[in-house]
Design a protein around this motif. Sequence first.
Motif, PDB file in Angstrom:
ATOM      1  N   LYS A  12       5.292 -18.631  -8.295  1.00 38.46           N
ATOM      2  CA  LYS A  12       5.371 -17.527  -9.250  1.00 38.46           C
ATOM      3  C   LYS A  12       5.660 -16.235  -8.485  1.00 38.46           C
ATOM      4  O   LYS A  12       4.971 -15.911  -7.527  1.00 38.46           O
ATOM      5  CB  LYS A  12       4.056 -17.381 -10.011  1.00 38.46           C
ATOM      6  N   GLU A  13       6.664 -15.519  -8.928  1.00 38.52           N
ATOM      7  CA  GLU A  13       7.029 -14.277  -8.253  1.00 38.52           C
ATOM      8  C   GLU A  13       5.882 -13.276  -8.280  1.00 38.52           C
ATOM      9  O   GLU A  13       5.678 -12.516  -7.328  1.00 38.52           O
ATOM     10  CB  GLU A  13       8.265 -13.661  -8.907  1.00 38.52           C
ATOM     11  N   SER A  14       5.099 -13.295  -9.356  1.00 36.67           N
ATOM     12  CA  SER A  14       3.968 -12.369  -9.476  1.00 36.67           C
ATOM     13  C   SER A  14       2.941 -12.581  -8.367  1.00 36.67           C
ATOM     14  O   SER A  14       2.314 -11.628  -7.892  1.00 36.67           O
ATOM     15  CB  SER A  14       3.299 -12.524 -10.844  1.00 36.67           C
ATOM     16  N   ASP A  15       2.778 -13.839  -7.940  1.00 33.08           N
ATOM     17  CA  ASP A  15       1.844 -14.131  -6.846  1.00 33.08           C
ATOM     18  C   ASP A  15       2.343 -13.537  -5.536  1.00 33.08           C
ATOM     19  O   ASP A  15       1.557 -13.064  -4.713  1.00 33.08           O
ATOM     20  CB  ASP A  15       1.653 -15.640  -6.691  1.00 33.08           C
ATOM     21  N   GLY A  16       3.662 -13.577  -5.337  1.00 35.98           N
ATOM     22  CA  GLY A  16       4.245 -12.977  -4.140  1.00 35.98           C
ATOM     23  C   GLY A  16       4.064 -11.471  -4.131  1.00 35.98           C
ATOM     24  O   GLY A  16       3.747 -10.877  -3.097  1.00 35.98           O
ATOM     25  N   LYS A  17       4.246 -10.851  -5.277  1.00 36.88           N
ATOM     26  CA  LYS A  17       4.071  -9.400  -5.385  1.00 36.88           C
ATOM     27  C   LYS A  17       2.624  -8.998  -5.105  1.00 36.88           C
ATOM     28  O   LYS A  17       2.366  -7.998  -4.428  1.00 36.88           O
ATOM     29  CB  LYS A  17       4.487  -8.929  -6.774  1.00 36.88           C
ATOM     30  N   SER A  18       1.696  -9.812  -5.616  1.00 33.77           N
ATOM     31  CA  SER A  18       0.273  -9.531  -5.382  1.00 33.77           C
ATOM     32  C   SER A  18      -0.062  -9.635  -3.892  1.00 33.77           C
ATOM     33  O   SER A  18      -0.849  -8.845  -3.364  1.00 33.77           O
ATOM     34  CB  SER A  18      -0.594 -10.501  -6.182  1.00 33.77           C
ATOM     35  N   ALA A  19       0.542 -10.625  -3.225  1.00 34.53           N
ATOM     36  CA  ALA A  19       0.308 -10.804  -1.793  1.00 34.53           C
ATOM     37  C   ALA A  19       0.819  -9.603  -1.004  1.00 34.53           C
ATOM     38  O   ALA A  19       0.163  -9.125  -0.066  1.00 34.53           O
ATOM     39  CB  ALA A  19       0.988 -12.082  -1.305  1.00 34.53           C
ATOM     40  N   ILE A  20       1.983  -9.099  -1.387  1.00 31.68           N
ATOM     41  CA  ILE A  20       2.548  -7.928  -0.705  1.00 31.68           C
ATOM     42  C   ILE A  20       1.648  -6.708  -0.892  1.00 31.68           C
ATOM     43  O   ILE A  20       1.380  -5.964   0.057  1.00 31.68           O
ATOM     44  CB  ILE A  20       3.967  -7.628  -1.223  1.00 31.68           C
ATOM     45  N   GLU A  21       1.165  -6.521  -2.099  1.00 33.64           N
ATOM     46  CA  GLU A  21       0.268  -5.392  -2.369  1.00 33.64           C
ATOM     47  C   GLU A  21      -0.995  -5.480  -1.526  1.00 33.64           C
ATOM     48  O   GLU A  21      -1.456  -4.490  -0.949  1.00 33.64           O
ATOM     49  CB  GLU A  21      -0.097  -5.370  -3.853  1.00 33.64           C
ATOM     50  N   SER A  22      -1.552  -6.695  -1.449  1.00 40.10           N
ATOM     51  CA  SER A  22      -2.778  -6.903  -0.684  1.00 40.10           C
ATOM     52  C   SER A  22      -2.558  -6.669   0.806  1.00 40.10           C
ATOM     53  O   SER A  22      -3.364  -6.009   1.473  1.00 40.10           O
ATOM     54  CB  SER A  22      -3.290  -8.331  -0.923  1.00 40.10           C
ATOM     55  N   LEU A  23      -1.462  -7.206   1.347  1.00 43.71           N
ATOM     56  CA  LEU A  23      -1.174  -7.054   2.773  1.00 43.71           C
ATOM     57  C   LEU A  23      -0.844  -5.605   3.128  1.00 43.71           C
ATOM     58  O   LEU A  23      -1.285  -5.100   4.163  1.00 43.71           O
ATOM     59  CB  LEU A  23       0.004  -7.965   3.162  1.00 43.71           C
ATOM     60  N   THR A  24      -0.094  -4.953   2.276  1.00 41.15           N
ATOM     61  CA  THR A  24       0.264  -3.558   2.520  1.00 41.15           C
ATOM     62  C   THR A  24      -0.990  -2.683   2.585  1.00 41.15           C
ATOM     63  O   THR A  24      -1.110  -1.790   3.434  1.00 41.15           O
ATOM     64  CB  THR A  24       1.208  -3.043   1.420  1.00 41.15           C
ATOM     65  N   LYS A  25      -1.926  -2.962   1.701  1.00 40.99           N
ATOM     66  CA  LYS A  25      -3.172  -2.197   1.664  1.00 40.99           C
ATOM     67  C   LYS A  25      -4.047  -2.490   2.875  1.00 40.99           C
ATOM     68  O   LYS A  25      -4.601  -1.576   3.495  1.00 40.99           O
ATOM     69  CB  LYS A  25      -3.932  -2.524   0.379  1.00 40.99           C
ATOM     70  N   SER A  26      -4.184  -3.779   3.229  1.00 36.50           N
ATOM     71  CA  SER A  26      -5.082  -4.153   4.334  1.00 36.50           C
ATOM     72  C   SER A  26      -4.520  -3.805   5.703  1.00 36.50           C
ATOM     73  O   SER A  26      -5.265  -3.448   6.614  1.00 36.50           O
ATOM     74  CB  SER A  26      -5.395  -5.650   4.269  1.00 36.50           C
TER      75      SER A  26
END
Length: 264
Positions: A49-63
């Motif tokens: 799911k593309e939404s899962d990829g977007k969530s991962a990017i948001e999480s990694l960018t923040k951390s």
Amino acid sequence: MPQIFAETDLQKSNQIFVVTGANRGIGYGIVEKLAIQIENGIIYITSLKESDGKSAIESLTKSLGENKKSELRCHQLDITSAESCKKFTNHLKECHGKIDVLINNAGVAFYLETIKTLEEKYEKGWHSMNVNYFGTKQITLNLLPLIKPGGRVVNICSQLGKLQHHNNLKCLKEDTCTKNGFHESPYRLSKSTEISLTVLQNKLFKDKEIKFYAACPGYVKTAMTLFKGTLTIQEGADTPTWLATNENAPDGVLVFQRKIMEWY
């Protein structure tokens, strides 16, 4: 005697990395390490799911914050779908022309104790092979024309796919296959074939100057292991990341904790 290799990591600018199934677990950990290590690169996170990829990017960018040295992008990908693989391949070709490294992390696992019927065993067995072997092979063959000379393919395998010595005909006649080294576990069987694929492709594509690596991340605490693993995601991601970036990493063999492991 295990072989240990020198630390020489490739940190070239403008490299393109693709990590399949990277929205969580070991794949997520690999992307995290690459984002810190590779400067001015582009790292693709693929997910069903593309939404899962977007969530991962948001999480990694923040951390990661200022420690993030590469751009993170995501794309939907189902490695068992010919159409999905073609669509992703065309996207990479149009945007970049070529890529540097493919890390085949996408995979599934089932536990024998959870399978109650013979029909379910066949179904789960086929699904394991379809994703872990045929899916890995399919996306690899799609992306191979895009991989630059000197590029790499890292397959996330497992030491559970190790073969033991056995007498094939004798086992079949006596119906003692599982007692003599054949895998009853669908996951183990799929990982045996994935290791074999890695070794074979490393020989077949040597003239194209593309190297193939088989990485065993170990027993990692992820959803796939029902969070029973003994290693952290960061520890499990270490060997695959090392194989993807180190000039002296051994190709065409199974590697666990940066050391060659005999698998047959």
